[in-house]
Design an enzyme around this catalytic site. Structure first.
Site, PDB file in Angstrom:
ATOM      1  CG  ASP A 180      11.137  -2.041  -0.925  1.00 45.25           C
ATOM      2  OD1 ASP A 180      11.646  -1.354  -1.830  1.00 45.25           O
ATOM      3  OD2 ASP A 180      11.817  -2.714  -0.118  1.00 45.25           O
ATOM      4  CG  HIS A 183       3.626  -4.141  -2.538  1.00 43.33           C
ATOM      5  ND1 HIS A 183       4.906  -3.780  -2.174  1.00 43.33           N
ATOM      6  CD2 HIS A 183       2.953  -2.970  -2.736  1.00 43.33           C
ATOM      7  CE1 HIS A 183       5.007  -2.463  -2.159  1.00 43.33           C
ATOM      8  NE2 HIS A 183       3.839  -1.946  -2.488  1.00 43.33           N
TER       9      HIS A 183
END
Length: 434
Positions: free
Chosen positions: A408, A404
Site C-alpha cells: 500500500d 499495488h
C-alpha cells in the site's frame, strides 16, 4: 562443440564442449537425438552463439563412445534452441545401443569429461569452457594450464573479450616478468559526450538476443503488475562529506567507494524495518514470501544491454564489502561475464540512472519482486536553510514503484522516509550497521 547463451530470465554464458576427432563421414549406426537439457531457473530456451562442429564430424563424448554428427537442428548461429528439443542428431557406430545413448546424450556434459576431451595438439580457436563465468581460452592454452596446475579462473585474460592467452598463463607462472604492453581487449567506457552513430542508408534488422531478449521477457511480465509510484527529494550534503572521507580510505584499501554502496546499505537497513517490500508472491498468488536475505539488484548498462545482477546478503555486509562486490559486478558486466549466480535470487532493486544522466525516473518493477527504486543524478541547487538563507544544497531525486496488489502507499512512503533519514543523517546509518 557448441556455445550457448541463456536468454530467458537473465543473460549469462553457458558452454558445452565436445572433441572433434576427424571429418570422415559415416552412416552405419542408429541415430539418436542430443536434446538440450533443462538448465533450471525457469529457462525455456537458449541462443546458439557458435558451432564448432559440422555435419559428418566425429565427436568423442566422455571418452568412451565414438559418435558421428548426423544433423544439426539449428541451421545458423543465433538461432534459438528450446529446452527438451533435439539440438543435434548423433549417428552411432558399431551397433551402439541407441536407447542407452539417448539417455546419456540428454545429460549435461561434465566439467571433468570436457577437460579430458581437450585436444593436446590443437591450435584452433575453439572455446572449451564449461558452465557460467568460465574463462575463454584455446585448447592449447588450457593444456598448458592443466600441465602446470593453473586454475584459469585466477588468470587475467588480456585477449579479446577477456580471453586468456598463453602469455597470461606464463606470466602467472613467473616465466614472463613484464606486464602486457598491449591488449586486444578494450574495456567498455561510458559515454563522456554525445556520440553520433553512422547514418544508416537503409533499414537494418537487428535480432533480439542475449541480455535484451531476457529483458523483453522480464518487462513483458512487468506489464501485468499494477504499479504504484511515489517520489521524493533527498539532501545528501552530509553524505557527500562522508564519501570524501571514505574515498581517501578507499585508496588505502584499494576499493572504489561511490555513493551507490551507501544507497544500497541504507535500503537494506530500511528493508529490515519493512520486510513486506523485500518480498515476492508465490506462483498462485496465494502467499507473499518475505525474504530474510537482502539480495539487492542493481540495474547496469552493459555492452550487451540492460542487465540486473544482485549483491547477495546486503544485510550482513558493511559499506566496504558492498563496494567491493559492486565493483566486481560492474567489471563482469563490462566483459559480459556475469554468472547465473549473479543474475538470480534478487529480492529488491535499485536503478542508478543518474550515473548517466536525468533527474526524474519512472522505474518498472523487476518481477517477481514487489518494489524498485530509481535515482537521478546528484545536483547542486539553491535551497533555504532553517534561517531562511539561500545556500547550495546537494540534492538527488528518487522514485519508487511498488506492486499495488501487495504494497500500500503508506508502507512505501514510510519506507522512503526511513531510507531518506539514513542518507540525510549518515551517522544514524552507521550506528545501525552490524
Amino acid at each position: 562443440m557448441f556455445w550457448f547463451q541463456r536468454c530467458s530470465t537473465a543473460a549469462a554464458a553457458r558452454f558445452v564442449s565436445l572433441r572433434t576427432l576427424h571429418t570422415t563421414q559415416l552412416a552405419y549406426g542408429p541415430i539418436v537425438p542430443f536434446k538440450l537439457s533443462d538448465i533450471g531457473e525457469g529457462i525455456a530456451e537458449v541462443q546458439v552463439k557458435e558451432w564448432h562442429i559440422k555435419v559428418g564430424d566425429r565427436v568423442n563424448q566422455f571418452d568412451n563412445i565414438c559418435e558421428s554428427l548426423r544433423r544439426t537442428h539449428q541451421k545458423t548461429v543465433d538461432d534459438v534452441a528450446k529446452v527438451g528439443q533435439p539440438l543435434i542428431d548423433i549417428e552411432l557406430e558399431d551397433g551402439e545401443d541407441a536407447a542407452g545413448q539417448t539417455s546419456s546424450a540428454e545429460k549435461p556434459v561434465s566439467v571433468e569429461a570436457a577437460k579430458k576431451a581437450i585436444p593436446k595438439d590443437s591450435s584452433s580457436e575453439v572455446t572449451s569452457a564449461i558452465g557460467f563465468g568460465k574463462k575463454l581460452a584455446t585448447p592449447a592454452v588450457r593444456r598448458i594450464a592443466m600441465e602446470n596446475k593453473v586454475n584459469l579462473s585466477n588468470v587475467f585474460g588480456s585477449g579479446k573479450d577477456g580471453r586468456v592467452l598463453k602469455e597470461d598463463v606464463m606470466r602467472l607462472l613467473g616465466q614472463i616478468s613484464t606486464a602486457p604492453t598491449s591488449t586486444s581487449y578494450t574495456p567498455h567506457k561510458p559515454f563522456t559526450q554525445c556520440q553520433v552513430s553512422h547514418q544508416l542508408k537503409e533499414d537494418q534488422i537487428v535480432p533480439i538476443r542475449g541480455y535484451t531478449r531476457a529483458m523483453v521477457n522480464s518487462m513483458s511480465e512487468a506489464l501485468k503488475i499494477p504499479h504504484f509510484g511515489i517520489s521524493d527529494e533527498i539532501n545528501v550534503d552530509a553524505l557527500v562529506q562522508l564519501r570524501q572521507h571514505l574515498k581517501q580510505l578507499g585508496k588505502e584499501r584499494n576499493v572504489k567507494m561511490t555513493y551507490m554502496p551507501m544507497f544500497i546499505k541504507a535500503a537494506s537497513l530500511a528493508l529490515a524495518k519493512f520486510p513486506s517490500l523485500n518480498a515476492s508472491a508465490d506462483a498462485n498468488f496465494e502467499n507473499i514470501i518475505h525474504k530474510a536475505r537482502h539480495n539487492i539488484c542493481i540495474a547496469m548498462d552493459t555492452p550487451g544491454g540492460l542487465v540486473v545482477p544482485n549483491i547477495k546478503n546486503c544485510e550482513q555486509r558493511n559499506l566496504w564489502e558492498i563496494a567491493e562486490e559492486l565493483n566486481r559486478l560492474h567489471e563482469a558486466g563490462k566483459r559480459q561475464r556475469l554468472s547465473r549466480e549473479d543474475l538470480t535470487g534478487g529480492t529488491f532493486t535499485l536503478s542508478n540512472v543518474g550515473a548517466i544522466g536525468g533527474t526524474y525516473v519512472r522505474p518498472i518493477i523487476f518481477s517477481p519482486q514487489v518494489a524498485i527504486g530509481a535515482l537521478g543524478q546528484i545536483e547542486k541547487l539553491p535551497r533555504f536553510d532553517m534561517n531562511g538563507n539561500v545556500y547550495p544544497a546537494h540534492l538527488v531525486k528518487v522514485s519508487w514503484a511498488a506492486d499495488h496488489r501487495f504494497v500500500d502507499g503508506a508502507t512505501m512512503a514510510r519506507f522512503s522516509n526511513l531510507w531518506k533519514e539514513y542518507l540525510e543523517n549518515p551517522i544514524l546509518m552507521v550506528s545501525e550497521m552490524h
